[in-house]
Design a protein around this motif. Structure first.
Motif, PDB file in Angstrom:
ATOM      1  N   PRO A   1       0.801  -1.227   0.000  1.00  0.00           N
ATOM      2  CA  PRO A   1       0.000   0.000   0.000  1.00  0.00           C
ATOM      3  C   PRO A   1       0.834   1.279   0.000  1.00  0.00           C
ATOM      4  CG  PRO A   1      -0.826  -1.560   1.645  1.00  0.00           C
ATOM      5  CD  PRO A   1       0.493  -2.074   1.178  1.00  0.00           C
ATOM      6  N   SER A   2       2.121   1.169   0.293  1.00  0.00           N
ATOM      7  CA  SER A   2       2.985   2.350   0.383  1.00  0.00           C
ATOM      8  C   SER A   2       3.725   2.640  -0.913  1.00  0.00           C
ATOM      9  CB  SER A   2       4.015   2.159   1.512  1.00  0.00           C
ATOM     10  OG  SER A   2       3.390   1.926   2.740  1.00  0.00           O
ATOM     11  N   MET A   3       3.504   1.860  -1.959  1.00  0.00           N
ATOM     12  CA  MET A   3       4.286   2.045  -3.181  1.00  0.00           C
ATOM     13  C   MET A   3       4.136   3.443  -3.773  1.00  0.00           C
ATOM     14  SD  MET A   3       4.263  -1.510  -5.352  1.00  0.00           S
ATOM     15  CE  MET A   3       5.566  -2.703  -5.034  1.00  0.00           C
ATOM     16  N   GLY A   4       2.921   3.970  -3.727  1.00  0.00           N
ATOM     17  CA  GLY A   4       2.707   5.312  -4.266  1.00  0.00           C
ATOM     18  C   GLY A   4       3.513   6.355  -3.509  1.00  0.00           C
ATOM     19  N   GLU A   5       3.479   6.282  -2.188  1.00  0.00           N
ATOM     20  CA  GLU A   5       4.216   7.255  -1.382  1.00  0.00           C
ATOM     21  C   GLU A   5       5.724   7.069  -1.530  1.00  0.00           C
ATOM     22  OE1 GLU A   5       4.646   8.945   3.183  1.00  0.00           O
ATOM     23  OE2 GLU A   5       3.580   7.065   2.819  1.00  0.00           O
ATOM     24  N   ILE A   6       6.179   5.821  -1.660  1.00  0.00           N
ATOM     25  CA  ILE A   6       7.611   5.589  -1.865  1.00  0.00           C
ATOM     26  C   ILE A   6       8.082   6.281  -3.136  1.00  0.00           C
ATOM     27  CG2 ILE A   6       9.322   3.809  -2.412  1.00  0.00           C
ATOM     28  CD1 ILE A   6       7.782   1.919  -0.556  1.00  0.00           C
ATOM     29  N   GLY A   7       7.320   6.123  -4.227  1.00  0.00           N
ATOM     30  CA  GLY A   7       7.687   6.788  -5.460  1.00  0.00           C
ATOM     31  C   GLY A   7       7.710   8.298  -5.321  1.00  0.00           C
ATOM     32  N   GLU A   8       6.728   8.822  -4.597  1.00  0.00           N
ATOM     33  CA  GLU A   8       6.660  10.272  -4.415  1.00  0.00           C
ATOM     34  C   GLU A   8       7.812  10.790  -3.559  1.00  0.00           C
ATOM     35  OE1 GLU A   8       3.732  13.493  -2.192  1.00  0.00           O
ATOM     36  OE2 GLU A   8       2.976  11.502  -2.714  1.00  0.00           O
ATOM     37  N   LYS A   9       8.078  10.141  -2.451  1.00  0.00           N
ATOM     38  CA  LYS A   9       9.099  10.624  -1.523  1.00  0.00           C
ATOM     39  C   LYS A   9      10.512  10.416  -2.049  1.00  0.00           C
ATOM     40  CE  LYS A   9       6.153  11.839   1.695  1.00  0.00           C
ATOM     41  NZ  LYS A   9       5.913  13.261   2.034  1.00  0.00           N
ATOM     42  N   LEU A  10      10.729   9.329  -2.772  1.00  0.00           N
ATOM     43  CA  LEU A  10      12.073   9.035  -3.281  1.00  0.00           C
ATOM     44  C   LEU A  10      12.252   9.477  -4.725  1.00  0.00           C
ATOM     45  CD1 LEU A  10      12.794   5.506  -1.720  1.00  0.00           C
ATOM     46  CD2 LEU A  10      13.280   7.777  -0.802  1.00  0.00           C
ATOM     47  N   HIS A  11      11.246  10.160  -5.275  1.00  0.00           N
ATOM     48  CA  HIS A  11      11.316  10.706  -6.642  1.00  0.00           C
ATOM     49  C   HIS A  11      11.627   9.602  -7.651  1.00  0.00           C
ATOM     50  CE1 HIS A  11      11.264  14.587  -4.626  1.00  0.00           C
ATOM     51  NE2 HIS A  11      12.332  14.228  -3.933  1.00  0.00           N
ATOM     52  N   ALA A  12      10.871   8.531  -7.561  1.00  0.00           N
ATOM     53  CA  ALA A  12      11.066   7.379  -8.439  1.00  0.00           C
ATOM     54  C   ALA A  12       9.790   7.121  -9.226  1.00  0.00           C
ATOM     55  CB  ALA A  12      11.433   6.146  -7.615  1.00  0.00           C
ATOM     56  N   ASP A  13       9.954   6.637 -10.459  1.00  0.00           N
ATOM     57  CA  ASP A  13       8.782   6.322 -11.269  1.00  0.00           C
ATOM     58  C   ASP A  13       8.185   4.991 -10.806  1.00  0.00           C
ATOM     59  OD1 ASP A  13       9.900   4.024 -12.913  1.00  0.00           O
ATOM     60  OD2 ASP A  13      11.316   5.604 -13.447  1.00  0.00           O
TER      61      ASP A  13
ATOM     62  N   LEU B   1       7.667   2.154 -12.201  1.00  0.00           N
ATOM     63  CA  LEU B   1       8.405   0.946 -12.572  1.00  0.00           C
ATOM     64  C   LEU B   1       9.556   0.691 -11.600  1.00  0.00           C
ATOM     65  CD1 LEU B   1       8.925  -1.394 -14.482  1.00  0.00           C
ATOM     66  CD2 LEU B   1      10.292   0.160 -15.905  1.00  0.00           C
ATOM     67  N   ALA B   2      10.270   1.744 -11.236  1.00  0.00           N
ATOM     68  CA  ALA B   2      11.385   1.582 -10.299  1.00  0.00           C
ATOM     69  C   ALA B   2      10.888   1.109  -8.937  1.00  0.00           C
ATOM     70  CB  ALA B   2      12.146   2.903 -10.169  1.00  0.00           C
ATOM     71  N   VAL B   3       9.751   1.632  -8.514  1.00  0.00           N
ATOM     72  CA  VAL B   3       9.197   1.206  -7.231  1.00  0.00           C
ATOM     73  C   VAL B   3       8.769  -0.253  -7.300  1.00  0.00           C
ATOM     74  CG1 VAL B   3       7.398   1.614  -5.519  1.00  0.00           C
ATOM     75  CG2 VAL B   3       8.473   3.552  -6.671  1.00  0.00           C
TER      76      VAL B   3
ATOM     77  N   THR C   1      11.354  -2.900  -6.624  1.00  0.00           N
ATOM     78  CA  THR C   1      11.730  -3.259  -5.257  1.00  0.00           C
ATOM     79  C   THR C   1      11.121  -4.602  -4.856  1.00  0.00           C
ATOM     80  OG1 THR C   1       9.853  -2.035  -4.275  1.00  0.00           O
ATOM     81  CG2 THR C   1      11.938  -0.835  -4.571  1.00  0.00           C
ATOM     82  N   LEU C   2      10.016  -4.964  -5.475  1.00  0.00           N
ATOM     83  CA  LEU C   2       9.422  -6.279  -5.213  1.00  0.00           C
ATOM     84  C   LEU C   2      10.246  -7.373  -5.883  1.00  0.00           C
ATOM     85  CD1 LEU C   2       7.101  -7.852  -3.942  1.00  0.00           C
ATOM     86  CD2 LEU C   2       5.767  -7.449  -6.022  1.00  0.00           C
ATOM     87  N   THR C   3      10.656  -7.120  -7.129  1.00  0.00           N
ATOM     88  CA  THR C   3      11.510  -8.083  -7.831  1.00  0.00           C
ATOM     89  C   THR C   3      12.848  -8.242  -7.120  1.00  0.00           C
ATOM     90  OG1 THR C   3      10.481  -7.433  -9.925  1.00  0.00           O
ATOM     91  CG2 THR C   3      12.564  -8.636 -10.048  1.00  0.00           C
TER      92      THR C   3
END
Length: 200
Positions: free
Chosen positions: A34-46, A48-50, A53-55
């Protein structure tokens, strides 16, 4: 000499501990989704990059599940669980502090390398100590927890993300793994004596 299994009154506690160790892997996968969206926003990542992290977690997890059992056959069950759980907690702490998506990918890979120790070696402990219906009963409790964890983890992870932010999910994993480590230190005896160990 083969170690004696725990007294009957301790079976439930041992089963609960092994079940908790088996839940480390599912919690690591599902609690942060559920935090993937916020991770992308806070770490400035697109996105796909987020998602990578699962892979980055799953590939080392899959590879190391082939090796945890062999390593525990050579070094002993207790040592592998203690080291694996401690390293997982350290990797989770590093994830919580990761300043960039690249470092988060690296630390997720380290999580994946260590998260499977509990579930793989836990099953070996059951085989070492229990037989027949007793082994099936303990294994069923572990399997039930392993099956329920993916349903519980996203809900818990969502609450943590809403209340405290995405880093709180990894702080929770640190606390969870740390608690498991302490319980293993005090409760878990070695179940594979040196004379039964096999070289890698």
């Amino acid at each position: 000499m083969t170690p004696r299994p725990p007294p009957a009154q301790n079976h439930r506690g041992l089963a609960a501990l092994l079940a908790a160790l088996s839940a480390v892997g599912p919690f690591s996968i599902d609690a942060y989704l559920p935090s993937m969206g916020e991770i992308g926003e806070k770490l400035h990542a697109d996105p796909l990059a987020v998602q990578q992290t699962l892979t980055a977690y799953m590939l080392p997890f899959a590879v190391m599940t082939l090796w945890h059992g062999a390593i525990s056959d050579a070094l002993g069950r207790r040592r592998v669980i203690l080291w694996g759980t401690a390293l997982f907690a350290l990797a989770s702490f590093a994830c919580a502090l990761a300043p960039t998506i690249d470092l988060l990918l690296l630390f997720r890979a380290l999580q994946g390398m260590t998260a499977g120790a509990g579930v793989v070696v836990g099953r070996a402990i059951v085989r070492d100590w229990f037989h027949g219906a007793e082994a099936q009963r303990v294994m069923s409790q572990i399997t039930l927890t392993f099956a329920l964890a993916p349903a519980i983890a996203p809900v818990l992870g969502g609450w943590l993300e809403v209340l405290f932010g995405w880093r709180a999910v990894f702080v929770f994993l640190v606390l969870f793994a740390g608690t498991c480590w302490l319980l293993c230190w005090f409760m878990l005896e070695e179940t594979l004596p040196p004379e039964r160990r096999q070289p890698l």
